[in-house]
Scaffold this motif. Structure first.
Motif, short mmCIF file in Angstrom:
data_model
loop_
_atom_site.label_atom_id
_atom_site.label_comp_id
_atom_site.label_asym_id
_atom_site.label_seq_id
_atom_site.Cartn_x
_atom_site.Cartn_y
_atom_site.Cartn_z
N ILE A 255 7.20 10.79 3.44
CA ILE A 255 7.36 9.36 3.68
C ILE A 255 6.24 8.88 4.60
O ILE A 255 5.88 9.57 5.56
CB ILE A 255 8.74 9.08 4.33
N LEU A 256 5.69 7.71 4.33
CA LEU A 256 4.67 7.15 5.20
C LEU A 256 5.31 6.48 6.42
O LEU A 256 6.43 5.97 6.34
CB LEU A 256 3.82 6.13 4.45
N LEU A 257 4.57 6.47 7.52
CA LEU A 257 5.00 5.79 8.74
C LEU A 257 4.09 4.60 8.98
O LEU A 257 2.87 4.76 9.13
CB LEU A 257 4.96 6.74 9.94
N MET B 92 0.82 -1.21 0.00
CA MET B 92 0.00 0.00 0.00
C MET B 92 0.86 1.26 0.00
O MET B 92 0.57 2.23 -0.72
CB MET B 92 -0.92 0.00 1.22
N ALA B 93 1.91 1.25 0.82
CA ALA B 93 2.78 2.42 0.91
C ALA B 93 3.45 2.69 -0.43
O ALA B 93 3.55 3.85 -0.87
CB ALA B 93 3.81 2.22 2.01
N ILE C 2 12.05 6.88 -0.89
CA ILE C 2 11.60 6.13 0.28
C ILE C 2 10.08 6.21 0.40
O ILE C 2 9.50 7.29 0.54
CB ILE C 2 12.26 6.67 1.56
N ALA C 3 9.44 5.06 0.35
CA ALA C 3 7.98 4.98 0.51
C ALA C 3 7.58 5.04 1.97
O ALA C 3 6.59 5.71 2.31
CB ALA C 3 7.46 3.69 -0.11
N ALA C 4 8.31 4.35 2.84
CA ALA C 4 7.85 4.23 4.22
C ALA C 4 9.00 3.94 5.16
O ALA C 4 10.01 3.34 4.78
CB ALA C 4 6.82 3.10 4.35
N VAL C 5 8.82 4.39 6.39
CA VAL C 5 9.60 3.92 7.53
C VAL C 5 8.70 2.95 8.29
O VAL C 5 7.56 3.28 8.63
CB VAL C 5 10.04 5.09 8.44
N LEU C 6 9.21 1.75 8.52
CA LEU C 6 8.48 0.68 9.20
C LEU C 6 9.11 0.45 10.56
O LEU C 6 10.30 0.14 10.65
CB LEU C 6 8.53 -0.59 8.36
N ARG D 132 6.82 5.38 -4.65
CA ARG D 132 8.22 5.14 -4.31
C ARG D 132 8.41 3.67 -3.95
O ARG D 132 7.44 2.94 -3.75
CB ARG D 132 8.64 6.03 -3.13
N ASP D 133 9.67 3.27 -3.81
CA ASP D 133 9.94 1.83 -3.67
C ASP D 133 10.56 1.43 -2.34
O ASP D 133 10.29 0.37 -1.80
CB ASP D 133 10.88 1.38 -4.80
#
Length: 464
Positions: free
Chosen positions: A268-270, A151-152, A234-238, A158-159
């Motif tokens: 960036i998504l969290l 989803m992110a 950067i799509a997300a920080v997990l 972004r990847d």
């Protein structure tokens, strides 16, 4: 039978439902222990294990905080299995809900609308922050991570995904590569993952001496990793809200809020992973409730129904859900929102609310378990640090408090054996004993467990 307990004057009465250990007339048969063991060794391939030397513990049944084998030997479960049986074993309301749903409709395709699925989703979003109205159901925590990452990436275009070295996110393609520990190394097939060091003051990577320093320096480190990896990629920080398998690493003041700010700065998504920490484990419905942070996606599993039926999911913020209003979401699972799993979620969350289970976890951690573990640390030189909240604690064992050298795997193995011999089922990881009982745990259960820990730690003190 039903056991009633009261918390302090600021908390509701806690009413925890259990039922009694069965007698041999109702199903215990000592000969079945050997048969169970032999069948397992002949035909079952175990996870994370070299198969040849395994000698698995036989479990036949459970109720509340107790498990037993076919001969009736009981164990006080302070592992919650894989830190998931938050409501305890064999809760009658959850068992009944599964049976009733099986009689009504045992399975149905995820493309249909099903009442229990809708009720489960509604109960989950009712506990989430404002701005979350949709749930995508999965089979467990690992594929919850997979779909949150998907989803992110689709939402941002972004990847790359950043995650911590001290983390565990599951054992499927992207989830295991997002994981930071050694288990990712033989499995690095997924693309677009990078790692960073999160805060861990006891073994600081940043030469910090206070929680505030650790937070500031860990955030600086993450900022530099984002810059070095390229923010626009950067799509997300997990992150696990509270990293569990890595050691119950409590976020220092301002850290999660700082991560949120960095993500906002760069679009960036969290993603917060609440698979282990969610649904009562930390004394909150979601662990994030203790912090001033709202993520974009929340993953869950384990505690939402205490693992009675495999299930997980992603709680989706409204902007991300809207991305797929006119665009096909390219993901799906045959058992997404399975009616038996959905029924178990409804029954679990309703029982937890009615019985004050989350409030009990908070009280136990604050007033009973936390103080008892700190008292053990005062008496036993093998304990380097105690940390945690609710019913989510880690006791870190060291050979020397000054050098903080971890104890060996062999010593941890002896500790596990000694605890089992005394009737306590432990959870151990690296050089730590994780103290993670069900959220329904009683004061008496804690006193019994602490007495066993004390006895075993006394033996271990002599080995360092």
């Amino acid at each position: 039978m039903e056991m009633f307990r009261s918390g302090n004057n600021n908390l509701p009465e806690v009413r925890v439902t259990t039922f009694d250990l069965p007698t041999s007339a109702t199903g215990l048969d000592p000969t079945l222990d050997a048969r169970t063991h032999d069948l397992d060794r002949a035909h079952v391939f175990h996870s994370w294990s070299a198969q040849g030397a395994l000698n698995p513990l036989v479990i036949a049944g459970g109720s509340g905080t107790r498990l037993w084998d076919h001969a009736g030997r009981t164990y006080l479960d302070f592992s919650s299995q894989l830190v998931n049986t938050n409501i305890g074993h064999g809760h009658p309301a959850v068992v009944a809900a599964i049976a009733e749903q099986a009689a009504r409709l045992a399975t149905v395709a995820p493309s249909t609308a099903n009442l229990q699925r809708g009720e489960a989703a509604a109960r989950i979003v009712a506990r989430a922050p404002e701005g979350f109205h949709k749930v995508f159901f999965t089979n467990g925590g690992a594929d919850a991570i997979e779909n949150a990452v998907r989803m992110a990436r689709l939402h941002t275009g972004r990847d790359k995904v950043l995650s911590a070295y001290r983390s565990y996110h599951g054992n499927t393609g992207a989830a295991i590569v997002a994981t930071g520990d050694w288990r990712r190394m033989p499995n690095e097939y997924a693309r677009g993952h990078a790692h960073f060091f999160g805060p861990y003051l006891y073994r600081s990577e940043f030469w910090s001496t206070t929680p505030e320093q650790e937070s500031e320096r860990a955030l600086h480190h993450l900022r530099r990793v984002i810059e070095a990896e390229g923010p626009a990629t950067i799509a997300a920080v997990l992150l696990e809200t509270v990293p569990g398998t890595a050691g119950v690493l409590m976020p220092p003041p301002g850290y999660l809020e700082g991560v949120r700010a960095l993500c906002d700065q760069h679009g960036i998504l969290l993603i917060l992973d609440e698979v282990m920490a969610g649904f009562g484990r930390t004394g909150h419905w979601f662990a994030l409730d203790a912090y001033d942070v709202v993520p974009d996606l929340i993953t869950f599993a384990k505690g939402v129904n205490s693992g009675y039926v495999p299930v997980g999911g992603v709680v989706i913020s409204d902007p991300i859900a809207a991305t797929f209003d006119e665009r096909v979401f390219p993901g799906g699972l045959t058992y997404s929102g399975h009616p038996l799993a959905a029924a178990s979620i409804v029954a679990t969350l309703d029982a937890m609310a009615a019985e004050g289970v989350v409030e009990n976890a908070a009280r136990i951690g604050r007033d009973v378990l936390g103080p008892a573990l700190h008292e053990l640390a005062d008496r036993h030189p093998i304990i380097g640090e105690v940390r945690g909240t609710g019913v989510f604690w880690a006791v870190e064992l060291v050979t020397d408090r000054a050098t903080r050298e971890p104890v060996s795997a062999a010593l941890i193995g002896r500790a596990k054996t000694a605890l089992l011999e005394r009737g306590l089922l432990p959870f151990a990881a690296d050089n730590r004993i994780h103290v993670v009982p069900p959220c329904i745990v009683s004061d008496d259960d804690v006193a019994e467990a602490v007495g066993i820990y004390d006895e075993v730690l006394t033996l271990l003190d002599k080995e360092i």
